[in-house]
Scaffold this active site. Structure first.
Site, short mmCIF file in Angstrom:
data_model
loop_
_atom_site.label_atom_id
_atom_site.label_comp_id
_atom_site.label_asym_id
_atom_site.label_seq_id
_atom_site.Cartn_x
_atom_site.Cartn_y
_atom_site.Cartn_z
N HIS A 1 0.22 -6.32 -8.15
CA HIS A 1 0.39 -6.03 -9.57
C HIS A 1 1.48 -5.00 -9.82
O HIS A 1 2.43 -4.93 -8.72
CB HIS A 1 -1.09 -5.08 -9.81
CG HIS A 1 -1.36 -4.11 -8.74
ND1 HIS A 1 -0.55 -2.94 -8.49
CD2 HIS A 1 -2.31 -4.09 -7.72
CE1 HIS A 1 -0.94 -2.32 -7.51
NE2 HIS A 1 -2.13 -2.89 -6.81
N HIS B 1 2.47 -2.81 -6.64
CA HIS B 1 3.33 -3.49 -5.84
C HIS B 1 4.72 -3.65 -6.03
O HIS B 1 5.91 -3.51 -5.67
CB HIS B 1 2.97 -4.59 -5.50
CG HIS B 1 1.31 -4.87 -4.76
ND1 HIS B 1 0.36 -5.12 -5.41
CD2 HIS B 1 0.93 -4.07 -3.53
CE1 HIS B 1 -0.72 -5.12 -4.72
NE2 HIS B 1 -0.69 -4.38 -3.78
N GLN C 1 -8.38 -4.04 9.41
CA GLN C 1 -8.74 -2.66 8.62
C GLN C 1 -9.91 -2.82 7.78
O GLN C 1 -10.00 -1.82 7.14
CB GLN C 1 -7.51 -2.47 7.84
CG GLN C 1 -7.13 -3.30 6.62
CD GLN C 1 -5.81 -3.09 6.46
OE1 GLN C 1 -4.76 -3.41 6.96
NE2 GLN C 1 -5.67 -2.38 4.95
P1 AMP Z 1 -2.11 -2.84 -0.83
O1 AMP Z 1 -1.91 -4.41 -1.08
O2 AMP Z 1 -3.37 -2.45 -1.71
O3 AMP Z 1 -2.41 -2.76 0.89
O4 AMP Z 1 -0.84 -2.05 -1.13
C1 AMP Z 1 0.37 -2.36 -0.67
C2 AMP Z 1 1.25 -1.29 -0.88
O5 AMP Z 1 1.20 -1.06 -2.33
C3 AMP Z 1 0.83 0.07 -0.42
O6 AMP Z 1 1.86 0.78 0.02
C4 AMP Z 1 0.11 0.86 -1.49
O7 AMP Z 1 0.08 2.12 -1.51
C5 AMP Z 1 1.11 0.34 -2.61
N1 AMP Z 1 0.33 0.51 -3.93
C6 AMP Z 1 -0.96 -0.05 -4.24
N2 AMP Z 1 -1.45 0.38 -5.47
C7 AMP Z 1 -0.23 0.90 -6.06
C8 AMP Z 1 -0.08 1.76 -7.02
N3 AMP Z 1 -1.10 1.69 -8.27
N4 AMP Z 1 1.11 2.29 -7.35
C9 AMP Z 1 2.15 2.37 -6.44
N5 AMP Z 1 1.93 1.74 -5.03
C10 AMP Z 1 0.59 1.10 -5.03
#
Ligand code: AMP
Length: 282
Positions: free
Chosen positions: A34, A37, A61
């Site tokens: 989204h 990312h 995890q």
């Molecule tokens: P995830 O796919 O949820 O493991 O997230 C991958 C990376 O994207 C991690 O570093 C998250 O902190 C970052 N991330 C997820 N959601 C957001 C958001 N809304 N704003 C900024 N970074 C995000």
């Protein structure tokens, strides 16, 4: 843009890239990309000459009964979005290659930063995160890596692991990207029913109310927690997992706010667990 699943093929490609003198920016994700990312990928593109995005729903995890099986996956759309944002290589390993039978090495940051908040609600979660990231950093050999402030505790834990294990990787934290109504973007927002989606912005609205209270001079940590709790409880179906007002270094609860403070919460709507946070300077 390259799409690589095989570990040996990745190593070969990375070695070539590094021999060309390129600087690698790395964005680890679990996919279902989204704008949150994409903001990390775009920044990585602006600051590096080669950008790697990993897409891996890491079984380590997730706890028993969590959403590992159901976690949304869409590699085709993710690859398209990543390419548009400036990604040069998507690495999407499969779990059996990452953790083959007999796998037995784990990386664990110990202490209050992993014990509290999400660490208390999700035992083993951060051990899974740091183990997969240690492996990914070894394979991708990035110069810089990009993480989101939305996962504030994860940022602290990963930064600590990089320092403790002497990784030569610059760690960059990017602001939380939100929907127009304030809800922090998350792959898990997809699980919300229309009614839950309507209620979910209460998380950020409550954090903003806490922020204005602090702006007006309130310093009582317990009172701020209570305000957040009252606000969140006004919406139907919100079940509070935790609300914490803590110092940003060790995540110790603060009875009186001072310095840089983290206000973090986790709330469940049905089976969907959402997290959000703000940082306040007092
Ligand atoms: P995830 O796919 O949820 O493991 O997230 C991958 C990376 O994207 C991690 O570093 C998250 O902190 C970052 N991330 C997820 N959601 C957001 C958001 N809304 N704003 C900024 N970074 C995000």
């Amino acid at each position: 843009m390259d799409l690589i699943r095989d570990l040996a093929a990745l190593r070969e490609r990375i070695s070539l890239i590094r021999n060309q003198g390129k600087e690698i920016g790395f964005v680890p994700t679990m996919g279902f990309l989204h704008e949150g990312h994409l903001s990390l990928i775009e920044t990585a593109k602006a600051q590096n000459t080669f950008v790697v995005v990993s897409i891996f729903v890491n079984p380590l995890q997730f706890g028993a009964g969590e959403d590992y099986e159901d976690y949304p996956r869409d590699l085709e759309n993710d690859s398209r979005l990543a390419a548009v944002a400036g990604c040069d290589l998507v690495f999407y390993p499969v779990a059996r290659d990452f953790y083959p039978s007999g796998y037995g090495t784990f990386v664990e940051v110990q202490g209050s930063i992993t014990d509290r908040l999400c660490g208390a609600s999700r035992p083993g979660h951060f051990r899974g995160v740091t183990t997969v990231l240690a492996k990914l950093f070894n394979l991708v050999e990035p110069h810089r890596t990009y993480f989101g402030q939305k996962d504030a505790q994860q940022c602290l834990v990963v930064k600590k692991m990089l320092e403790d294990l002497n990784y030569n990787v610059e760690f960059i934290i990017m602001p939380t990207v939100r929907e127009p109504d304030g809800l922090a973007m998350s792959s898990r927002n997809k699980y919300l029913t229309p009614l839950q989606r309507k209620a979910a912005p209460v998380l950020y609205q409550s954090l903003q109310k806490a922020n204005s209270l602090i702006d007006n001079g309130e310093r009582d940590g317990k009172l701020i927690k209570e305000l957040l709790e009252c606000n969140i409880k006004t919406v139907p179906g919100a079940e509070i997992d935790y609300i914490q007002v803590v110092d940003v270094k060790k995540l110790e609860p603060l009875s009186q706010l001072a310095g840089t403070c983290l206000i973090a919460l986790a709330v469940k709507f049905g089976t969907t667990r959402l997290i959000d946070n703000i940082i306040v300077e007092v």
